[in-house]
Design a protein around this motif. Structure first.
Motif, PDB file in Angstrom:
ATOM      1  N   ALA A   8      -4.915 -50.252   9.978  1.00  0.00           N
ATOM      2  CA  ALA A   8      -6.067 -51.156  10.047  1.00  0.00           C
ATOM      3  C   ALA A   8      -5.676 -52.588   9.676  1.00  0.00           C
ATOM      4  O   ALA A   8      -4.734 -52.827   8.915  1.00  0.00           O
ATOM      5  CB  ALA A   8      -7.173 -50.663   9.119  1.00  0.00           C
ATOM      6  N   GLU A   9      -6.436 -53.526  10.225  1.00  0.00           N
ATOM      7  CA  GLU A   9      -6.224 -54.923   9.875  1.00  0.00           C
ATOM      8  C   GLU A   9      -6.662 -55.163   8.425  1.00  0.00           C
ATOM      9  O   GLU A   9      -7.646 -54.603   7.956  1.00  0.00           O
ATOM     10  CB  GLU A   9      -7.040 -55.836  10.801  1.00  0.00           C
ATOM     11  CG  GLU A   9      -6.564 -55.822  12.245  1.00  0.00           C
ATOM     12  CD  GLU A   9      -7.348 -56.800  13.097  1.00  0.00           C
ATOM     13  OE1 GLU A   9      -8.150 -57.584  12.522  1.00  0.00           O
ATOM     14  OE2 GLU A   9      -7.177 -56.773  14.317  1.00  0.00           O
ATOM     15  N   GLU A  10      -5.915 -56.015   7.751  1.00  0.00           N
ATOM     16  CA  GLU A  10      -6.234 -56.308   6.353  1.00  0.00           C
ATOM     17  C   GLU A  10      -7.539 -57.094   6.279  1.00  0.00           C
ATOM     18  O   GLU A  10      -7.799 -57.977   7.097  1.00  0.00           O
ATOM     19  CB  GLU A  10      -5.109 -57.115   5.713  1.00  0.00           C
ATOM     20  CG  GLU A  10      -5.252 -57.276   4.220  1.00  0.00           C
ATOM     21  CD  GLU A  10      -4.021 -57.902   3.591  1.00  0.00           C
ATOM     22  OE1 GLU A  10      -4.008 -59.144   3.456  1.00  0.00           O
ATOM     23  OE2 GLU A  10      -3.079 -57.163   3.263  1.00  0.00           O
ATOM     24  N   THR A  11      -8.369 -56.765   5.292  1.00  0.00           N
ATOM     25  CA  THR A  11      -9.647 -57.452   5.133  1.00  0.00           C
ATOM     26  C   THR A  11      -9.966 -57.601   3.655  1.00  0.00           C
ATOM     27  O   THR A  11      -9.594 -56.756   2.832  1.00  0.00           O
ATOM     28  CB  THR A  11     -10.784 -56.683   5.824  1.00  0.00           C
ATOM     29  OG1 THR A  11     -12.026 -57.363   5.609  1.00  0.00           O
ATOM     30  CG2 THR A  11     -10.905 -55.264   5.292  1.00  0.00           C
TER      31      THR A  11
ATOM     32  N   VAL B 186     -15.337 -56.047   1.327  1.00  0.00           N
ATOM     33  CA  VAL B 186     -15.362 -54.710   0.763  1.00  0.00           C
ATOM     34  C   VAL B 186     -16.150 -53.732   1.631  1.00  0.00           C
ATOM     35  O   VAL B 186     -15.810 -52.538   1.699  1.00  0.00           O
ATOM     36  CB  VAL B 186     -15.919 -54.747  -0.681  1.00  0.00           C
ATOM     37  CG1 VAL B 186     -17.406 -55.026  -0.693  1.00  0.00           C
ATOM     38  CG2 VAL B 186     -15.621 -53.441  -1.394  1.00  0.00           C
ATOM     39  N   LEU B 187     -17.188 -54.212   2.328  1.00  0.00           N
ATOM     40  CA  LEU B 187     -17.975 -53.316   3.188  1.00  0.00           C
ATOM     41  C   LEU B 187     -17.175 -52.873   4.404  1.00  0.00           C
ATOM     42  O   LEU B 187     -17.239 -51.704   4.809  1.00  0.00           O
ATOM     43  CB  LEU B 187     -19.265 -53.994   3.615  1.00  0.00           C
ATOM     44  CG  LEU B 187     -20.538 -53.629   2.830  1.00  0.00           C
ATOM     45  CD1 LEU B 187     -20.845 -52.164   2.957  1.00  0.00           C
ATOM     46  CD2 LEU B 187     -20.392 -54.002   1.367  1.00  0.00           C
ATOM     47  N   ILE B 188     -16.423 -53.758   5.008  1.00  0.00           N
ATOM     48  CA  ILE B 188     -15.579 -53.374   6.144  1.00  0.00           C
ATOM     49  C   ILE B 188     -14.499 -52.402   5.678  1.00  0.00           C
ATOM     50  O   ILE B 188     -14.218 -51.392   6.337  1.00  0.00           O
ATOM     51  CB  ILE B 188     -14.958 -54.624   6.795  1.00  0.00           C
ATOM     52  CG1 ILE B 188     -16.059 -55.462   7.464  1.00  0.00           C
ATOM     53  CG2 ILE B 188     -13.893 -54.236   7.811  1.00  0.00           C
ATOM     54  CD1 ILE B 188     -15.550 -56.753   8.091  1.00  0.00           C
ATOM     55  N   PHE B 189     -13.906 -52.706   4.509  1.00  0.00           N
ATOM     56  CA  PHE B 189     -12.885 -51.823   3.938  1.00  0.00           C
ATOM     57  C   PHE B 189     -13.452 -50.413   3.691  1.00  0.00           C
ATOM     58  O   PHE B 189     -12.842 -49.398   4.047  1.00  0.00           O
ATOM     59  CB  PHE B 189     -12.378 -52.438   2.628  1.00  0.00           C
ATOM     60  CG  PHE B 189     -11.218 -51.708   2.006  1.00  0.00           C
ATOM     61  CD1 PHE B 189      -9.934 -51.846   2.510  1.00  0.00           C
ATOM     62  CD2 PHE B 189     -11.431 -50.866   0.926  1.00  0.00           C
ATOM     63  CE1 PHE B 189      -8.868 -51.165   1.931  1.00  0.00           C
ATOM     64  CE2 PHE B 189     -10.376 -50.189   0.338  1.00  0.00           C
ATOM     65  CZ  PHE B 189      -9.082 -50.335   0.846  1.00  0.00           C
TER      66      PHE B 189
ATOM     67  N   ILE C  65     -12.936 -46.444   5.637  1.00  0.00           N
ATOM     68  CA  ILE C  65     -12.691 -45.181   4.930  1.00  0.00           C
ATOM     69  C   ILE C  65     -13.727 -44.135   5.326  1.00  0.00           C
ATOM     70  O   ILE C  65     -13.401 -42.964   5.568  1.00  0.00           O
ATOM     71  CB  ILE C  65     -12.710 -45.411   3.405  1.00  0.00           C
ATOM     72  CG1 ILE C  65     -11.551 -46.313   2.989  1.00  0.00           C
ATOM     73  CG2 ILE C  65     -12.665 -44.089   2.650  1.00  0.00           C
ATOM     74  CD1 ILE C  65     -11.593 -46.759   1.550  1.00  0.00           C
ATOM     75  N   ILE C  66     -14.991 -44.567   5.406  1.00  0.00           N
ATOM     76  CA  ILE C  66     -16.077 -43.635   5.754  1.00  0.00           C
ATOM     77  C   ILE C  66     -15.844 -43.014   7.124  1.00  0.00           C
ATOM     78  O   ILE C  66     -16.049 -41.817   7.324  1.00  0.00           O
ATOM     79  CB  ILE C  66     -17.435 -44.358   5.701  1.00  0.00           C
ATOM     80  CG1 ILE C  66     -17.793 -44.709   4.254  1.00  0.00           C
ATOM     81  CG2 ILE C  66     -18.529 -43.497   6.324  1.00  0.00           C
ATOM     82  CD1 ILE C  66     -19.012 -45.602   4.116  1.00  0.00           C
TER      83      ILE C  66
END
Length: 592
Positions: free
Chosen positions: A437-440, A443-446, A450-451
């Motif tokens: 995944a692209e680094e971000t 926190v919600l995108i991160f 995961i979800i």
């Protein structure tokens, strides 16, 4: 081989099994004395050619459960793996089926079957009944040299001959038409079987002479349906096994076994048959492998694919592959091999339920591609240091992976043993996502990344609980996102975690003291809210998990799983979660 049976006496076993057939199919009747299942003749029935078959018991649903409109008119059963007598067959032909338009007998190429059915056919002819007999020998596991004058054995491909003949007879065809078509089908079928074990016949010694069972990973290729040895034994995986089996059927350079040439221009029917002891789940995987290899290696895409239990060898731990080359029946009036194969049959043993129209309209794409996402993840203004997140989470996930043997051991004692594997599978998939995944810093995108992994990879109760909790956590965080970017703090995490706990309680009544993962999750959230310290919260989770040792379960599979030993082990779900949280704290994570 398994030597355990619910019915140990073979005579009782055969008679009780035959007695069950009229119970499940009202069109069938039973002559128990002669072990004959036959089609009821009602006054409204239109006279047709009767199709008679049979053989030794132990091959169910063949042949007794194939009796019904559109398939067999009568089936004669012998004892287990032994031909019925000529007198049984004679009585079936002369006393139990309609003979007005003639009778076709379809029999597999085994000496006892050919002799006894053949004798009965001659007796019936001597009585003035018009009877023909087709002998099916489709097993390419027996080559020309080994088969000699006897020829190939009959195995699962026989059921395709019976089905096509039965459909044609029901359609009102003459005996000559039915006989010629049945012979044509028999001449265009080849089959090969393989098994991981021999079978045990009820009532016989557990040690059959010369029947050395197969070793771990060893398969017997060309094994017959009566426990006969195959043509070779080979240690291989499924891919290698299917490759060898298809080569037996299709390799034209094998002059000993290549009885029928099939090219990519031919229409082909594929039958993958369960020999009795393969789970439907595994049979699906086997079928997929066969279809993929046919298309990839032989450029053959079957026009019909049948997968199921048609002709067994008791509970044989194996399967067979049959290939029918579709050729012109020269019947006209739309009565092709495929039309006759697709025609409905009211027999409990025939399980091909897909209509001709459905087959003709099937998509040219066999498998769907990767589904597209319904929408992009909505960003937030909560910021997290991506370096911290990428360091802390792998440490926690690797700790869970390392703990898998213990989690599995605990779950084997108190559950069904899948908790550790499920957590490990989820942890490995998240690690892979983190690499790709692209680094971000959002926190919600991160979290949503995961979800998605959890929802796709983790199943069972644990997967559902984690997915619900994480989705609720994302919702709780979004509610605290301001209109301008802000760093996430322990306080924000705590409030979101508390709301997640509240949401989770809507779907499970689990509370601390019920011996579930809540015994670790609840003290972690509570302590984090009180102290804002991740290390203290993780320690509280660890203590909560330890307290489940000796705790009587109120929820989950542990409630009804018997056995001893649960008093000495923690709840596997609580233990696994505690390991994850300890991994976070050991990584040096302090707050956001």
């Amino acid at each position: 081989m398994s030597t355990k049976h619910f019915i140990l006496d073979p005579t009782t076993l055969v008679q009780s099994a035959l007695s069950s057939i009229p119970l499940t199919n009202p069109t069938a009747s039973l002559d128990l004395t002669n072990k004959i299942i036959y089609l009821k003749n009602t006054s409204s029935s239109r006279p047709q050619v009767s199709i008679v078959s049979g053989g030794g018991s132990g091959h169910e649903p063949a042949f007794a459960s194939f009796v019904g409109p559109g398939l067999l008119s009568g089936a004669v059963a012998g004892t287990i793996f032994a031909s019925p007598s000529a007198e049984q067959v004679r009585r079936c032909i002369l006393q139990r089926v309609v003979v007005e338009k003639g009778v076709l007998v379809v029999v597999m190429n085994y000496t006892g079957d050919v002799l006894n059915f053949g004798m009965a056919v001659e007796k019936a002819r001597a009585s003035g009944v018009e009877v023909e007999m087709v002998v099916v020998g489709d097993d390419v596991g027996v080559g020309r040299k080994r088969g000699g004058k006897v020829g190939r054995r009959g195995i699962a491909g026989t059921v395709l001959v019976q089905k096509i003949a039965g459909a044609l007879a029901k359609d009102g065809a003459s005996l000559k038409e039915v006989y010629d078509t049945a012979r044509l089908v028999a001449n265009n079928i080849m089959s090969i079987g393989a098994s991981l074990s021999h079978v045990h016949v009820p009532g016989r010694s557990t040690e059959e002479p010369g029947a050395r069972d197969l070793g771990e990973g060893e398969a017997e290729i060309g094994m017959g349906i009566h426990n006969e040895p195959g043509s070779e034994r080979k240690t291989t995986d499924l891919t290698g096994l299917v490759k060898t089996m298809l080569s037996y059927c299709l390799d034209i350079s094998d002059t000993d076994r290549n009885f029928l040439q099939i090219s990519s221009d031919d229409e082909v029917v594929l039958l993958v048959n369960n020999l009795g002891g393969v789970s439907m789940l595994e049979l699906g995987g086997i079928t997929n492998e066969v279809v993929e290899q046919l298309e990839r290696d032989w450029n053959i895409r079957p026009v019909r694919i049948m997968s199921g239990t048609y002709m067994t060898s008791l509970n044989g731990l194996g399967f067979s592959i049959s290939l029918l080359k579709v050729v012109d029946t020269v019947l006209g009036n739309g009565r092709s091999m495929l039309d006759l194969l697709d025609a409905p049959a009211e027999a409990t043993g025939w399980t091909a339920a897909i209509t001709a129209a459905t087959w003709k309209n099937r998509s040219t794409v066999a498998k769907e591609g990767r589904p597209t996402e319904s929408g992009e993840i909505q960003p937030s203004n909560l910021r997290v240091d991506p370096t911290v997140a990428r360091n802390a989470l792998p440490a926690a996930l690797n700790r869970v992976i390392a703990a898998e043997p213990n989690i599995t051991k605990y779950d084997t004692i108190v559950g069904d043993g899948d908790c550790g594997i499920g957590l490990k599978r989820g942890a490995e998939a998240i690690l892979k996502m983190l690499d790709e995944a692209e680094e971000t810093d959002d926190v919600l995108i991160f979290l949503q990344n995961i979800i998605r992994v959890v929802e796709m990879v983790m199943d069972g109760t644990s997967g559902a609980l984690y997915a619900i909790f994480l989705n609720a956590l994302a919702h709780g965080l979004r509610q605290q996102s301001s209109s301008t970017p802000q760093p996430i703090t322990a306080a924000i995490w705590s409030r979101a975690l508390e709301s997640s706990m509240e949401s989770l309680s809507k779907y499970t009544p689990a509370q601390p003291g019920d011996r579930t993962l809540m015994d670790a999750l609840h003290p972690f959230v509570t302590t984090l809210s009180q102290t804002g310290d991740v290390q203290s919260a993780a320690k509280a989770a660890e203590e909560g998990a330890k307290k489940t040792e000796g705790m009587k379960a109120s929820l989950g599979r542990t409630v009804y799983v018997g056995g001893e030993g649960w008093q000495e082990v923690p709840d596997p779900g609580a233990y696994g979660l505690a390991e994850l949280l300890l991994g976070l704290s050991d990584s040096g994570l302090k707050d956001g």
